[in-house]
Design an enzyme around this catalytic site. Structure first.
Site, PDB file in Angstrom:
ATOM      1  N   LYS A 113      -3.129  -9.816  -3.263  1.00 40.08           N
ATOM      2  CA  LYS A 113      -2.126 -10.794  -3.321  1.00 40.08           C
ATOM      3  C   LYS A 113      -2.921 -11.865  -2.167  1.00 40.08           C
ATOM      4  CE  LYS A 113       2.371  -8.186  -3.126  1.00 40.08           C
ATOM      5  NZ  LYS A 113       3.486  -8.374  -2.343  1.00 40.08           N
ATOM      6  N   LYS A 200      -0.905  -2.986 -14.340  1.00 42.56           N
ATOM      7  CA  LYS A 200       0.400  -2.802 -13.950  1.00 42.56           C
ATOM      8  C   LYS A 200       1.356  -3.542 -14.431  1.00 42.56           C
ATOM      9  CE  LYS A 200       1.616  -3.322  -9.721  1.00 42.56           C
ATOM     10  NZ  LYS A 200       2.025  -3.201  -7.902  1.00 42.56           N
ATOM     11  N   LYS A 203       6.163  -8.089 -11.490  1.00 39.23           N
ATOM     12  CA  LYS A 203       7.066  -9.447 -11.440  1.00 39.23           C
ATOM     13  C   LYS A 203       6.062 -10.397 -11.358  1.00 39.23           C
ATOM     14  CE  LYS A 203      10.518  -7.136  -8.507  1.00 39.23           C
ATOM     15  NZ  LYS A 203      10.843  -6.802  -7.207  1.00 39.23           N
TER      16      LYS A 203
HETATM   17  P1  AMP Z   1       8.400  -4.406  -5.753  1.00 40.71           P
HETATM   18  O1  AMP Z   1       8.784  -4.893  -7.208  1.00 40.71           O
HETATM   19  O2  AMP Z   1       6.916  -4.620  -5.518  1.00 40.71           O
HETATM   20  O3  AMP Z   1       9.338  -4.556  -5.004  1.00 40.71           O
HETATM   21  O4  AMP Z   1       8.455  -2.794  -6.103  1.00 40.71           O
HETATM   22  C1  AMP Z   1       9.676  -2.145  -6.071  1.00 40.71           C
HETATM   23  C2  AMP Z   1       9.588  -0.590  -6.217  1.00 40.71           C
HETATM   24  O5  AMP Z   1       8.916  -0.331  -7.779  1.00 40.71           O
HETATM   25  C3  AMP Z   1       8.334   0.161  -5.624  1.00 40.71           C
HETATM   26  O6  AMP Z   1       8.729   1.474  -5.342  1.00 40.71           O
HETATM   27  C4  AMP Z   1       7.094   0.148  -6.729  1.00 40.71           C
HETATM   28  O7  AMP Z   1       6.277   1.166  -6.290  1.00 40.71           O
HETATM   29  C5  AMP Z   1       7.880   0.333  -7.849  1.00 40.71           C
HETATM   30  N1  AMP Z   1       7.084  -0.273  -9.049  1.00 40.71           N
HETATM   31  C6  AMP Z   1       6.883  -1.780  -9.077  1.00 40.71           C
HETATM   32  N2  AMP Z   1       6.120  -1.870 -10.211  1.00 40.71           N
HETATM   33  C7  AMP Z   1       5.982  -0.698 -10.909  1.00 40.71           C
HETATM   34  C8  AMP Z   1       5.283  -0.348 -12.076  1.00 40.71           C
HETATM   35  N3  AMP Z   1       4.706  -1.148 -12.731  1.00 40.71           N
HETATM   36  N4  AMP Z   1       5.217   0.983 -12.508  1.00 40.71           N
HETATM   37  C9  AMP Z   1       6.075   2.012 -11.723  1.00 40.71           C
HETATM   38  N5  AMP Z   1       6.516   1.544 -10.641  1.00 40.71           N
HETATM   39  C10 AMP Z   1       6.333   0.277  -9.853  1.00 40.71           C
END
Ligand code: AMP
Ligand code: TRP
Length: 337
Positions: A113, A200, A203
Site C-alpha cells: 500500500k 487478488k 477493492k
Molecule cells: P478488506 O476488503 O481488505 O477490508 O478485507 C476484508 C476481508 O475480506 C478480509 O478478511 C480479507 O482477508 C477478505 N478478502 C479481501 N479480498 C479477498 C480476496 N480476494 N479473496 C478472499 N478474501 C478476501
C-alpha cells in the site's frame, strides 16, 4: 460454559466483492451458530489511506447492511462500528508502545500500500496491524475468520499478545490476553481478479471489471464474466499452475452453485469456456439475488439498522472495557475508583 469467541471485520471502503464474501463473511455466518461472534465495520482502518469524508458514514452503514444481508443475525451475533467503541483506539495506543517498529515495517500489505502512496504514507498506515491486533485482542477472540491476505497480520496480533504482553506483563497461569488463531478456509480464501488470475480480487484495483461486487446488477455480472480473462485450453480444472483463471473461476462456481469442488470439477472437466461462462454467470446472479433483495429492504429501513448498531455498540463496549481494564492494570496504570 462460555462459547469460544470470534471477531472479524471488513473496511467500509467501496462495495464489498466476492472475495470479501467468500473469503470472510460467508464463514462468519456459520460461526455465529456455534461461537460468540463479534463483527465490526472497521472504519478507523478505512482512513489509513486518503478517504472521502462525505462518503465514510454512508459506506459504513452500507457495509453493516451487507453483513446483515449476507446472513449475520443480530440475535446471534454482535454487529458494531469500530470507531464507536473507543477502547479500540485506546488499546491500540497501549500496544503501540510495546510493538517494535521493525515488526510493522516488514508487513507485506504495508509495503504494497505504501508503494502506491508516494510521499503521502500516513503513520496510521504503518500502524494498521496494531489497530487490528487491538480489535481482536479486546474481545479475547479464539478465532479470527479472514482471507489468506490477512495471515501475516494475524501472526503479528499473536506475537504482540504472547511475546510483548503476556510474557512481560502476565504469567503462565494468568495471561493478560488471549492468543487468537486465524481461521482461513481453503475454499474462497483467495478469490482472484477476473482480469488476471494471478492477482487478488481487490477493492482498490482501479479496473472495475476485475471484481464482482455484491451489489452488481445481473446484467453487469453477466457482462463482467463474459469479458473475464480465459486461456486457450478446453475444460475447466483446479490446481494447474499454468491456468490460474480456470482455477479461480471454477473455484467461484463450485462455491456459488453449491456443488462443491469435486462435483464442479467433474461437471466442467470437458466444458469449453463458451458453455462455462453463462453457467457461472447464472450461479453468481442466483447467489447474489437474495442478498441484494435483503440489502435493499435494510437500506429502506435505516432506523432499524441504526438500532442494531446501537445495541451492538453497547454490547461490544461492555466486553471491550473489561479487557482494557485488565491491560491497564497489567501495565501498571493508576486506578482512582
Ligand atoms: P478488506 O476488503 O481488505 O477490508 O478485507 C476484508 C476481508 O475480506 C478480509 O478478511 C480479507 O482477508 C477478505 N478478502 C479481501 N479480498 C479477498 C480476496 N480476494 N479473496 C478472499 N478474501 C478476501
Ligand atoms: N485488516 C482487515 C482487512 O483488510 C480488516 C480488519 C481490521 C480485521 N480489523 C480486523 C479483520 C480484525 C479481522 C479482525 O481485511
Amino acid at each position: 460454559m462460555q462459547r469460544p469467541r470470534v471477531l472479524s471485520g471488513v473496511q467500509p471502503t467501496g462495495a464489498l466483492h466476492l472475495g470479501n464474501w467468500l473469503g470472510a463473511i460467508r464463514n462468519w455466518v456459520d460461526l455465529q451458530n456455534s461461537h460468540e461472534t463479534y463483527v465490526c465495520v472497521v472504519d478507523l482502518h478505512a482512513i489509513t489511506v486518503p478517504h472521502d469524508p462525505a462518503r465514510l458514514a454512508e459506506e459504513t452503514l452500507s457495509t453493516a447492511a451487507l453483513y446483515l444481508a449476507c446472513g449475520m443475525d443480530p440475535e446471534r451475533c454482535c454487529i458494531f462500528v469500530q470507531s464507536q467503541v473507543s477502547a479500540h483506539s485506546e488499546l491500540c495506543w497501549l500496544l503501540n508502545c510495546i510493538t517494535p517498529l521493525n515488526w510493522l515495517e516488514r508487513m507485506i500489505q504495508f509495503k504494497e500500500k505504501a508503494s502506491k502512496q508516494g510521499d503521502n504514507v500516513s503513520v496510521g498506515l504503518l500502524d494498521y496491524p496494531v489497530l487490528m491486533a487491538a480489535d481482536i485482542l479486546l474481545y479475547d477472540a479464539d478465532l479470527v475468520p479472514v482471507g489468506e491476505d490477512q495471515k501475516q497480520h494475524l501472526e503479528l496480533a499473536r506475537d504482540i499478545a504472547q511475546q510483548r504482553i503476556n510474557a512481560r506483563f502476565g504469567s503462565e497461569e494468568n495471561p493478560v490476553l488471549k492468543v487468537p488463531a486465524p481461521l482461513i478456509t481453503k475454499e474462497g480464501a483467495r478469490v482472484m481478479s477476473l482480469c488476471d488470475g494471478r492477482s487478488k480480487m481487490s477493492k482498490s484495483d482501479p479496473n472495475d471489471a476485475s471484481r464482482i461486487t455484491l451489489l452488481d446488477p445481473p446484467e453487469l455480472i453477466t457482462k463482467k464474466i463474459k469479458r473475464a480473462k480465459t486461456d486457450p485450453q478446453m475444460g475447466l480444472q483446479f490446481d494447474n499452475p499454468e491456468r490460474p483463471e480456470a482455477d479461480n473461476l471454477l473455484g467461484i462456481y463450485s462455491i456459488l452453485s453449491g456443488r462443491g469442488r469435486e462435483a464442479a470439477a467433474l461437471e466442467c472437466a470437458d466444458m469449453g469456456w463458451g458453455t462455462f461462462k453463462p453457467l457461472l454467470a447464472d450461479a453468481t446472479v442466483s447467489a447474489l439475488e437474495p442478498i441484494q433483495h435483503r440489502y435493499a429492504q435494510l437500506m429502506d429501513n435505516r432506523d432499524e439498522l441504526a438500532k442494531v448498531l446501537r445495541e451492538g455498540r453497547d454490547r461490544a463496549e461492555d466486553t471491550a472495557q473489561t479487557t482494557l481494564k485488565r491491560v491497564r492494570q497489567a501495565l501498571g496504570f493508576l486506578a482512582t475508583n
